[in-house]
Design a protein around this motif. Structure first.
Motif: not given
Length: 518
Positions: A173, A175-176, A348, A366, A368, A395, A428, A431
């Motif tokens: 992931d 994003g995370l 997620d 999260d 974000r 994030s 950010r 990640s």
């Protein structure tokens, strides 16, 4: 490849202890209320010994006042060495020759609690357990199928014993900023492509709490004639309460590394190695025992061993504490779900293709859209509110609730709500970078001649080190991989944060890197 009895090849069913969800019989509860090693150690400490042996403090606070101020005088009195104590050897009056010693009984009770066929207590943490497990694999062959996002200690172990890994890249992931696990189908494809592999080695749960389908992966490994090793460091509490996922030993894993201190509450650096059931596990037992002895200190800490015995007794006999801890974690999730700024990242995690469940004690928040990065939230909670979270990424913020340690929800939530919110969403940084390209074998690069170069000069060079943002300790770069610009930037960015640390780095700021000499 491991040779097993014909039952393994015929698909014959093997008997596995009932999972924790089954009703607990009175005899089980009575047995689990005992802590034989702890009781024997306490009995010894109550005797007025004249101690003329190691350790050098000889159980008196005045001999080591600084140490006594750290751990207490009682801890000094219980700090017995091996071989003398009568709790791990058949000596003195506590044990009749030929009978099981208290440490043996304690390990048997742990095996019963986790549904294992045998358990070893170790005092080198799950990292040491992974060194044991990789050495065991080397006793079976020279190749293995292994999840790429294993802990750095698995990579260290593979490197030290000269195994050739065939990596399975699990779900990420980006994003995370977290890795999850692998699927049974991925393992099937890897074993088919690499038939000389002697074992499968995976991680479950992931650092963020994604639980892989251990039963299905074990079935795939066994159909290919190899054992399944599971690094269950972050799931030491699994299988001990109906509200928790079932643990790997009950689901068909053959060898399991369990970091008992992480959630169950034994002292830091104490851990267990568990043997599963069936012919593959049975064939490993003698080798595991010999390897454990070769890695375990000959001056094993009685305090660490005792903490394993006591932590097992506590979590098994106090299910209400586990229930309270689960309820506190769920209360935080409920508040996050209803909040304007923050978001519960559990969906997620469960959306990952490998995840069939999640660890309720890992709460991923999260950040974000909240006007603050996870790293800044982590630092400000620490600095302004004296709240120390487990991990942050740009994030997300990750909490770890102890399995018998209910969270003070009000204190945490009040502090989280007090965090400032920027009018403009903060930038950010990356990640999680993609894996780097491989140029050399792990051991070839690790043991090669090296040179130290600056960060700019490191891009495009072959790393001599395993470099892992810590926690979670999953290597972002392996020995023998070509350092990419993204990886260098990510590692330097991690090191620059207030809570950042990169394991294996040549210097804390990563201004320089160790690379294979040309």
């Amino acid at each position: 490849m491991l040779t097993t009895s014909p039952a393994a090849d015929s698909g014959a069913d093997t008997t596995v202890p009932a999972p924790a969800e089954a009703p607990v019989d009175p005899s089980f509860a009575e047995r689990q209320s005992r802590a034989p090693y702890v009781d024997a150690l306490r009995s010894l400490s109550e005797i007025d010994w004249q101690r003329i042996h190691v350790p050098g403090h000889q159980a008196r606070a005045e001999n080591a006042p600084g140490v006594a101020s750290i751990v207490g005088e009682q801890a000094l009195r219980m700090d017995f060495p091996m071989l003398f104590s009568g709790v791990d050897q058949q000596t003195w009056q506590l044990v009749t020759p030929g009978r099981r010693t208290p440490i043996m009984e304690a390990q048997e009770l742990a095996a019963e609690a986790w549904g294992a066929s045998r358990t070893w207590f170790i005092t080198t943490g799950a990292s040491g357990g992974n060194h044991v497990a990789t050495t065991v694999v080397r006793g079976l062959g020279t190749e293995l199928v292994v999840q790429r996002s294993v802990h750095s200690s698995v990579i260290d172990g593979i490197t030290h014993v000269g195994l050739t890994p065939h990596f399975v890249h699990g779900a990420v992931d980006a994003g995370l900023g977290c890795n999850h696990g692998v699927t049974a189908q991925q393992v099937e494809e890897a074993l088919t492509a690499n038939p000389a592999s002697a074992a499968v080695y995976i991680v479950s749960p992931s650092y963020f709490g994604a639980v892989a389908d251990i039963a299905a992966i074990a079935d795939v490994a066994h159909r290919h004639g190899v054992p399944l090793v599971v690094d269950e460091a972050w799931g030491s509490h699994f299988g001990l309460h109906p509200g928790l996922p079932t643990n790997a030993a009950r689901l068909g894993a053959d060898l399991v590394v369990s970091s008992t201190h992480k959630a169950v509450g034994s002292l830091t650096q104490s851990a267990m190695i568990q043997l599963g059931h069936g012919p593959y596990a049975e064939a490993l037992e003698s080798l595991v025992d010999r390897v454990v002895r070769s890695y375990q200190s000959t001056s094993t800490s009685a305090l660490l061993l005792a903490s394993l015995d006591e932590a097992r007794r506590h979590i098994v006999t106090h299910p209400e504490r586990v229930a309270e801890a689960i309820a506190s974690a769920e209360a935080v999730r409920a508040l996050v779900k209803a909040d304007r700024r923050f978001r519960d990242a559990t969906p997620d995690i469960l959306a990952s293709p490998d995840a069939i469940a999640n660890d309720p004690f890992k709460v991923a928040i999260d950040t974000r859209g909240a006007g603050i990065t996870g790293g800044d939230a982590h630092f400000q909670l620490l600095r302004d509110h004296r709240i120390y979270c487990e991990l942050s990424t740009p994030s997300a913020l990750l909490l770890l609730v102890g399995a018998t340690s209910p969270l003070d929800v009000d204190r945490f939530w009040t502090a989280l709500q007090a965090l400032p919110e920027a009018e403009i969403e903060p930038e950010r940084p990356i990640s999680l970078p993609p894996s780097c390209e491989r140029a050399m074998g792990l051991d070839e690069a690790f043991f090669a001649d090296v040179e130290v170069v600056d960060a700019a000069g490191a891009v495009g060079r072959v790393s001599a080190d395993s470099l892992a943002a810590y926690p979670p300790g999953v290597p972002n770069v392996l020995p023998g991989e070509v350092l990419s610009a993204d990886a260098v930037a990510f590692l330097r960015g991690t090191a620059a944060t207030p809570t950042g640390y990169v394991r294996g780095a040549n210097d804390p700021a990563l201004d320089t890197f160790r690379v294979v000499a040309r």
